[in-house]
Write a protein that holds these residues in place. Structure first.
Motif, PDB file in Angstrom:
ATOM      1  N   VAL A 129       0.874  -1.168   0.000  1.00 40.57           N
ATOM      2  CA  VAL A 129       0.000   0.000   0.000  1.00 40.57           C
ATOM      3  C   VAL A 129       0.911   1.218   0.000  1.00 40.57           C
ATOM      4  O   VAL A 129       1.460   1.605   1.038  1.00 40.57           O
ATOM      5  CB  VAL A 129      -0.956   0.001   1.215  1.00 40.57           C
ATOM      6  CG1 VAL A 129      -1.877   1.205   1.152  1.00 40.57           C
ATOM      7  CG2 VAL A 129      -1.752  -1.296   1.282  1.00 40.57           C
ATOM      8  N   ALA A 130       1.115   1.782  -1.195  1.00 34.91           N
ATOM      9  CA  ALA A 130       2.032   2.907  -1.358  1.00 34.91           C
ATOM     10  C   ALA A 130       1.501   4.143  -0.638  1.00 34.91           C
ATOM     11  O   ALA A 130       0.330   4.494  -0.761  1.00 34.91           O
ATOM     12  CB  ALA A 130       2.246   3.201  -2.836  1.00 34.91           C
ATOM     13  N   GLY A 131       2.373   4.777   0.136  1.00 42.38           N
ATOM     14  CA  GLY A 131       2.019   6.028   0.805  1.00 42.38           C
ATOM     15  C   GLY A 131       1.097   5.882   1.991  1.00 42.38           C
ATOM     16  O   GLY A 131       0.529   6.870   2.459  1.00 42.38           O
ATOM     17  N   ALA A 132       0.947   4.694   2.524  1.00 42.80           N
ATOM     18  CA  ALA A 132       0.037   4.508   3.658  1.00 42.80           C
ATOM     19  C   ALA A 132       0.486   5.293   4.882  1.00 42.80           C
ATOM     20  O   ALA A 132      -0.334   5.780   5.656  1.00 42.80           O
ATOM     21  CB  ALA A 132      -0.084   3.030   4.003  1.00 42.80           C
ATOM     22  N   TYR A 133       1.802   5.426   5.053  1.00 42.01           N
ATOM     23  CA  TYR A 133       2.329   6.147   6.210  1.00 42.01           C
ATOM     24  C   TYR A 133       2.728   7.581   5.878  1.00 42.01           C
ATOM     25  O   TYR A 133       3.226   8.310   6.725  1.00 42.01           O
ATOM     26  CB  TYR A 133       3.527   5.401   6.804  1.00 42.01           C
ATOM     27  CG  TYR A 133       3.134   4.100   7.452  1.00 42.01           C
ATOM     28  CD1 TYR A 133       2.523   4.075   8.689  1.00 42.01           C
ATOM     29  CD2 TYR A 133       3.368   2.892   6.807  1.00 42.01           C
ATOM     30  CE1 TYR A 133       2.159   2.888   9.287  1.00 42.01           C
ATOM     31  CE2 TYR A 133       3.012   1.686   7.393  1.00 42.01           C
ATOM     32  CZ  TYR A 133       2.409   1.691   8.634  1.00 42.01           C
ATOM     33  OH  TYR A 133       2.051   0.504   9.210  1.00 42.01           O
ATOM     34  N   ALA A 134       2.545   7.992   4.645  1.00 39.46           N
ATOM     35  CA  ALA A 134       2.888   9.361   4.241  1.00 39.46           C
ATOM     36  C   ALA A 134       1.851  10.323   4.814  1.00 39.46           C
ATOM     37  O   ALA A 134       0.682   9.980   4.988  1.00 39.46           O
ATOM     38  CB  ALA A 134       2.924   9.479   2.722  1.00 39.46           C
ATOM     39  N   GLU A 135       2.299  11.515   5.090  1.00 37.03           N
ATOM     40  CA  GLU A 135       1.377  12.541   5.566  1.00 37.03           C
ATOM     41  C   GLU A 135       0.415  12.902   4.444  1.00 37.03           C
ATOM     42  O   GLU A 135       0.842  13.152   3.314  1.00 37.03           O
ATOM     43  CB  GLU A 135       2.145  13.793   5.993  1.00 37.03           C
ATOM     44  CG  GLU A 135       2.930  13.616   7.268  1.00 37.03           C
ATOM     45  CD  GLU A 135       2.037  13.441   8.476  1.00 37.03           C
ATOM     46  OE1 GLU A 135       1.010  14.140   8.579  1.00 37.03           O
ATOM     47  OE2 GLU A 135       2.379  12.608   9.330  1.00 37.03           O
ATOM     48  N   PRO A 136      -0.867  12.925   4.726  1.00 36.02           N
ATOM     49  CA  PRO A 136      -1.806  13.326   3.676  1.00 36.02           C
ATOM     50  C   PRO A 136      -1.585  14.785   3.308  1.00 36.02           C
ATOM     51  O   PRO A 136      -1.233  15.597   4.158  1.00 36.02           O
ATOM     52  CB  PRO A 136      -3.184  13.119   4.301  1.00 36.02           C
ATOM     53  CG  PRO A 136      -2.958  13.059   5.766  1.00 36.02           C
ATOM     54  CD  PRO A 136      -1.532  12.614   5.976  1.00 36.02           C
ATOM     55  N   GLN A 137      -1.775  15.081   2.038  1.00 37.24           N
ATOM     56  CA  GLN A 137      -1.607  16.459   1.602  1.00 37.24           C
ATOM     57  C   GLN A 137      -2.742  17.306   2.155  1.00 37.24           C
ATOM     58  O   GLN A 137      -3.910  16.940   2.050  1.00 37.24           O
ATOM     59  CB  GLN A 137      -1.582  16.533   0.082  1.00 37.24           C
ATOM     60  CG  GLN A 137      -0.338  15.910  -0.492  1.00 37.24           C
ATOM     61  CD  GLN A 137      -0.175  16.237  -1.952  1.00 37.24           C
ATOM     62  OE1 GLN A 137      -0.947  16.988  -2.525  1.00 37.24           O
ATOM     63  NE2 GLN A 137       0.844  15.678  -2.550  1.00 37.24           N
ATOM     64  N   LYS A 138      -2.347  18.414   2.751  1.00 37.61           N
ATOM     65  CA  LYS A 138      -3.340  19.305   3.348  1.00 37.61           C
ATOM     66  C   LYS A 138      -3.941  20.171   2.254  1.00 37.61           C
ATOM     67  O   LYS A 138      -3.246  20.602   1.341  1.00 37.61           O
ATOM     68  CB  LYS A 138      -2.686  20.158   4.421  1.00 37.61           C
ATOM     69  CG  LYS A 138      -2.152  19.332   5.558  1.00 37.61           C
ATOM     70  CD  LYS A 138      -1.452  20.179   6.574  1.00 37.61           C
ATOM     71  CE  LYS A 138      -0.888  19.274   7.659  1.00 37.61           C
ATOM     72  NZ  LYS A 138      -0.093  19.988   8.604  1.00 37.61           N
ATOM     73  N   PRO A 139      -5.227  20.441   2.371  1.00 36.30           N
ATOM     74  CA  PRO A 139      -5.831  21.302   1.370  1.00 36.30           C
ATOM     75  C   PRO A 139      -5.222  22.696   1.457  1.00 36.30           C
ATOM     76  O   PRO A 139      -4.953  23.207   2.529  1.00 36.30           O
ATOM     77  CB  PRO A 139      -7.320  21.323   1.722  1.00 36.30           C
ATOM     78  CG  PRO A 139      -7.419  20.747   3.083  1.00 36.30           C
ATOM     79  CD  PRO A 139      -6.174  19.992   3.362  1.00 36.30           C
ATOM     80  N   GLY A 140      -4.978  23.269   0.324  1.00 39.21           N
ATOM     81  CA  GLY A 140      -4.387  24.595   0.271  1.00 39.21           C
ATOM     82  C   GLY A 140      -4.605  25.180  -1.111  1.00 39.21           C
ATOM     83  O   GLY A 140      -5.379  24.678  -1.905  1.00 39.21           O
ATOM     84  N   VAL A 141      -3.899  26.239  -1.388  1.00 42.75           N
ATOM     85  CA  VAL A 141      -4.028  26.906  -2.676  1.00 42.75           C
ATOM     86  C   VAL A 141      -2.954  26.370  -3.603  1.00 42.75           C
ATOM     87  O   VAL A 141      -1.771  26.364  -3.259  1.00 42.75           O
ATOM     88  CB  VAL A 141      -3.891  28.434  -2.517  1.00 42.75           C
ATOM     89  CG1 VAL A 141      -3.941  29.116  -3.876  1.00 42.75           C
ATOM     90  CG2 VAL A 141      -4.969  28.968  -1.597  1.00 42.75           C
TER      91      VAL A 141
END
Length: 165
Positions: A129-141
């Motif tokens: 599962v690629a990126g399972a432990y990666a920080e989710p990208q925060k919504p932004g501009v």
């Protein structure tokens, strides 16, 4: 499903009666699971990826094992059917083991089915599962560049430039 044929040998009849008297029918308070078997699983971290390893020896990964992403869960399910027969001194012994299995693992909200891959080698199914432990990208501009066809671009010697001279 296989059918057992009672043996006519008195030893087996006596042994069968002894086992039935000693153990009797299985108690209702301890029902046996209907699923057949539950493969051992190990979840480890490999960088930002999660690696789920399941022991499912003897299965054909093309037909007996399925890996799905369902409603935010990684689901591995399938069916095992193992038949073995042996003939010795004119007697035939046949054993059939079968059963279905289903293992389910929660996925982080930011993981999609595109991030999941699976391989099978030497009886072990490995699901990455690629990126399972990666920080989710925060919504932004996020700025998106505007593409303009070449025909719409102003010429280098535009009218504004010639008026200023």
């Amino acid at each position: 499903m296989s059918t057992l044929i009672p043996r006519r040998d008195p030893f087996f009849a006596e042994f069968d009666a002894l086992v039935r008297r000693a153990f009797g029918p299985s108690p209702v308070r301890f029902p046996r699971p209907e699923s057949g078997f539950t493969p051992a699983a190990d979840v480890t971290r490999d960088g930002d990826d999660a690696l789920v390893s399941l022991e499912v020896p003897g299965l054909d990964p093309a037909t007996d094992v399925h890996v799905d992403v369902e409603e935010g869960r990684l689901v591995v399910h399938g069916e095992r059917r193992d038949e073995r027969s042996e003939e010795n001194d004119g007697r035939r012994f046949r054993e059939v083991r079968y059963g279905s299995f289903r293992r389910s693992f929660a996925l982080p909200q930011h993981v999609t089915a595109d991030a999941v891959s699976a391989t099978y080698e030497a009886g072990v199914l490995k699901v990455r599962v690629a990126g399972a432990y990666a920080e989710p990208q925060k919504p932004g501009v996020t700025s998106i560049p505007v593409q303009v066809p070449a025909a719409e671009l102003p010429a280098q010697g535009s009218e504004k430039g010639s008026e200023q001279e």
